[in-house]
Design a protein around this motif. Structure first.
Motif, PDB file in Angstrom:
ATOM      1  N   ALA A 210     -69.696 -54.358 -15.822  1.00  0.00           N
ATOM      2  CA  ALA A 210     -68.620 -53.688 -15.078  1.00  0.00           C
ATOM      3  C   ALA A 210     -68.099 -52.478 -15.848  1.00  0.00           C
ATOM      4  N   ALA A 211     -67.947 -52.607 -17.166  1.00  0.00           N
ATOM      5  CA  ALA A 211     -67.485 -51.473 -17.976  1.00  0.00           C
ATOM      6  C   ALA A 211     -68.493 -50.327 -17.926  1.00  0.00           C
TER       7      ALA A 211
ATOM      8  N   THR B 281     -68.300 -48.669 -14.449  1.00  0.00           N
ATOM      9  CA  THR B 281     -67.070 -47.884 -14.355  1.00  0.00           C
ATOM     10  C   THR B 281     -67.201 -46.571 -15.120  1.00  0.00           C
TER      11      THR B 281
ATOM     12  N   LEU C 254     -69.363 -44.119 -13.141  1.00  0.00           N
ATOM     13  CA  LEU C 254     -68.645 -43.523 -12.010  1.00  0.00           C
ATOM     14  C   LEU C 254     -67.660 -42.455 -12.483  1.00  0.00           C
ATOM     15  N   HIS C 255     -66.960 -42.709 -13.574  1.00  0.00           N
ATOM     16  CA  HIS C 255     -66.039 -41.700 -14.103  1.00  0.00           C
ATOM     17  C   HIS C 255     -66.801 -40.462 -14.578  1.00  0.00           C
TER      18      HIS C 255
ATOM     19  N   HIS D 238     -72.068 -49.116  -6.412  1.00  0.00           N
ATOM     20  CA  HIS D 238     -70.767 -49.428  -7.008  1.00  0.00           C
ATOM     21  C   HIS D 238     -69.746 -48.360  -6.630  1.00  0.00           C
TER      22      HIS D 238
ATOM     23  N   LEU E 267     -65.370 -47.257  -6.918  1.00  0.00           N
ATOM     24  CA  LEU E 267     -64.098 -47.464  -7.610  1.00  0.00           C
ATOM     25  C   LEU E 267     -62.947 -47.291  -6.622  1.00  0.00           C
TER      26      LEU E 267
ATOM     27  N   GLU F 122     -58.924 -48.240 -10.408  1.00  0.00           N
ATOM     28  CA  GLU F 122     -59.713 -48.773 -11.510  1.00  0.00           C
ATOM     29  C   GLU F 122     -60.422 -50.069 -11.116  1.00  0.00           C
TER      30      GLU F 122
ATOM     31  N   LEU G 140     -63.314 -52.100  -9.548  1.00  0.00           N
ATOM     32  CA  LEU G 140     -64.728 -51.893  -9.261  1.00  0.00           C
ATOM     33  C   LEU G 140     -65.193 -52.880  -8.200  1.00  0.00           C
TER      34      LEU G 140
ATOM     35  N   SER H  86     -68.830 -53.613  -5.435  1.00  0.00           N
ATOM     36  CA  SER H  86     -70.197 -53.180  -5.170  1.00  0.00           C
ATOM     37  C   SER H  86     -70.712 -53.799  -3.880  1.00  0.00           C
TER      38      SER H  86
END
Length: 683
Positions: free
Chosen positions: A502-503, A506, A509-510, A588, A590, A593, A595, A597
């Protein structure tokens, strides 16, 4: 519902057995030929044919007017004024130059002025003149005074009537306010800078906006980027909670037209409320009170979109369970959606609209925020509003924003324009202001050429490869590019557990959201479709991507259709990544914050999103934004599009134009959308 699905009217029924005349057949053939030549859409000529089936004796003016009206609706207008139709107004009707001979030939046999057009239309039983003819379900309506009549498709006339009536009702009578209590809290929420004498303080429009919204069932807060719209909305929430007799029972909803805009709204408000809590100390437990608000949602989700109908789950008969609704990016809300939102609001609920009136309007018909903010820059406040604001904020309105009470519009008493940008003060802000002001159309190009900070960059008349180079490697002063997220993709998650995956997702995506290519048009090598293919191939050649088949790891996609069952909505952006356990591919997304999918195989309505249209970018911000202008942008290339693209950039903006002069040409063109919303006189 499209216009060709309108129900035949009872008034038209007596003509149904009559065959169209030879002149009618000839005119319809001409409209079909215009469709083949690209002057009309299939829908436009089909609607004219539909009208002819209802009224075989229809005059040529009615059939041409029906086709042009459908074409106008497709270009975002809610109605067709007859005066410019009679004059074949090129700015409004936007006929291409190569069509002028055909237009002139046809128009020789059509009415010469709006009065004659009106008389011709009123001959037909499928047209209702509002205020003159009985309601018989006619598919076309004419409204407005005889000096400025407007032709409508029935449903858009109904939407305008509905929105106008709801706005008028919500502005008719301000809600009662405990002015002393409001003053106490407004001074806490907007403390004056230490050591600033009151007579030297500038007008605090954010403070005024909160005071205005406290007494209104409809409030409109407009302003450019960096003027603090969501900052102000957070303080408005605190003010409402602080002054409400039972704040723990106040039901608040946050919404926006797209998922990205909704997520940004909640994130921005949460950040502002956290900072505000520290400054308020023990006066108000904001954390406890706002915890109940829940996630910001798209308007479709808020209203309860259903897959089998245009109607929402919430409407007048099943209203929303809310006391306050705050809608961000309201410039994107089209006429039909605004009508649905206002209909679904309980009578006593408050609606707060936030948005930039100078941004692009929705791609669908209507420019509601632009219409409602027509007087925003002038203020036009009456004496009672000025008295109320002085009592609740201590701020005296400058006389230039005041209007005699008998001339002050009721809507103006519920509208505030924020005028000072705290974020767009550097080169990007100067460029956005130059485009929006349009006083010197050549100034934006000069600012791009002469900027030494690295924030701005412009190439006019360069190859499309310049766009690809920016996508792969960024540029000096603006390193953000697509390489950023693809390097994270190649690196993989730090561990094999769900938390590490997940990290990793994320972070990807950022990183993807640091950079974006924005296009004026969809088709062609310089449009969204061509650039998506070119960027994808270039990333593959650079071995940053391995596109095999439709779905592949790293593919960015944009959802193009609402799917409430999957929890995805039009405009949502996601990245395709390997699933944690199955090895399959999941897209995935956002939400702030959070997440989530969806299996790639379940997403039927998506498109690759290395490049996207400027319209679809509204509600988003990117560290480095690239605007691509195609030579064949037609009437799409307007000032509002360029301004909107520039204001998507946080740190760097790049322009790549297919030929020189496109930027200046676009700055000279302003969006014009016809509407009767503010002077609606329907009966």
């Amino acid at each position: 519902m499209s216009p060709i699905h309108a129900s035949p009217s009872p008034a038209a029924a007596p003509h149904a057995a009559t065959a169209p005349s030879a002149p009618t057949d000839a005119l319809l053939a001409t409209l079909d030929a215009w469709t083949d030549a690209g002057l009309l859409r299939q829908l436009d000529s089909a609607f004219a044919r539909f009208i002819a089936s209802l009224d075989p004796a229809a005059p040529p003016a009615l059939l041409v007017g029906a086709a042009v009206l459908a074409r106008m609706e497709g270009r975002g207008h809610s109605c067709l004024p007859l005066a410019p139709l009679a004059a074949t107004d090129q700015d409004l009707l936007a006929w291409p130059m190569e069509a002028q001979a055909a237009i002139a030939a046809l128009w020789q046999n059509l009415p010469a002025d709006s009065a004659a057009w009106l008389a011709a239309l009123q001959q037909s039983p499928v047209v209702r003149r509002i205020g003159h003819d009985p309601e018989l379900g006619q598919p076309l309506l004419v409204d407005g005074p005889d000096t400025a009549p407007r032709l409508y498709l029935r449903r858009y006339w109904q939407y305008e009537r509905s929105v106008a009536a709801a706005v008028a009702a919500r502005c008719a009578q301000p809600e009662p306010v405990d002015e002393a209590r409001a003053r106490t809290w407004l001074d806490r929420l907007f403390p004056a800078a230490p050591g600033t004498p009151a007579h030297e303080a500038a007008v605090d429009w954010q403070k005024l906006a909160c005071a205005i919204a406290l007494r209104g069932r409809l409030s409109i807060l407009t302003g450019g980027p960096g003027t603090g719209k969501t900052y102000t909305a957070a303080r408005l929430l605190a003010l409402m909670l602080a002054t409400h007799p039972a704040p723990e029972r106040l039901r608040i909803a946050l919404a926006a037209p797209t998922g990205k805009a909704a997520a940004r709204l909640r994130q921005a408000i949460d950040g502002s409320l956290q900072a505000l809590q520290r400054s308020l100390g023990g006066h108000l437990d904001l954390a406890a009170l706002t915890r109940r608000i829940g996630a910001a949602r798209t308007l479709h989700a808020l209203l309860g979109a259903r897959p089998d109908t245009r109607r929402f789950r919430h409407h007048a008969g099943n209203p929303l369970d809310v006391d306050v609704v705050i809608v961000d990016e309201a410039s994107m809300v089209h006429l039909e959606m605004m009508a649905a939102l206002l209909e679904a609001l309980p009578h006593g609920a408050r609606l707060v609209l936030l948005g930039d009136k100078d941004q692009l309007a929705s791609v669908e018909a209507g420019a509601v925020l632009g219409d409602l903010c027509r007087d925003a820059s002038d203020g036009r406040y009456d004496a009672e509003t000025a008295r109320y604001l002085l009592a609740t904020t201590g701020e005296a309105l400058p006389t230039r924003y005041l209007e005699p009470t008998d001339k002050a519009p009721a809507l103006a008493q519920h509208t505030v324009m924020l005028r000072e940008s705290r974020r767009f003060e550097g080169p990007i802000g100067a460029l956005a202001h130059a485009v929006n002001a349009a006083r010197d159309p050549a100034l934006p190009a000069r600012l791009l050429r002469e900027d030494a900070s690295g924030a701005l960059h412009g190439v006019e008349g360069g190859p499309v490869a310049a766009v690809i180079a920016l996508a792969l490697g960024g540029r000096r002063g603006a390193p953000a590019c697509y390489r950023d997220y693809l390097e994270l993709l190649a690196r993989g998650p730090a561990g094999k557990d769900a938390e590490a995956h997940a990290a990793w997702a994320t972070a990807i995506l950022h990183a993807f959201d640091r950079f974006r290519v924005l296009c004026a048009v969809r088709e062609g090598d310089w449009g969204m479709a061509g650039l998506n293919r070119a960027i994808e191939h270039a990333l593959a050649r650079a071995r940053l991507l391995s596109p095999r088949g439709t779905w592949y790891a790293g593919r960015p996609v944009m959802v193009t259709r609402n799917d409430p069952a999957l929890g995805v909505f039009n405009g949502d952006i996601g990245i395709t990544l390997p699933a944690l356990e199955s090895g399959g591919l999941r897209v995935h997304f956002l939400d702030g914050e959070a997440l989530r999918s969806v299996a790639a195989s379940r997403l039927a309505h998506v498109e690759t999103a290395f490049a996207m249209t400027v319209h679809k970018s509204q509600g988003s911000e990117f560290e480095h934004t690239v605007l691509v202008l195609a030579a064949q942008s037609g009437n799409v290339l307007v000032r509002e599009l360029i301004y909107t693209a520039i204001t998507r950039a946080r740190k760097a903006f790049s322009l790549v134009a297919e030929r020189e002069g496109l930027l200046e040409h676009g700055v000279l063109q302003a969006t014009r959308r016809e509407s009767g919303l503010l002077d609606f006189q329907g009966t």
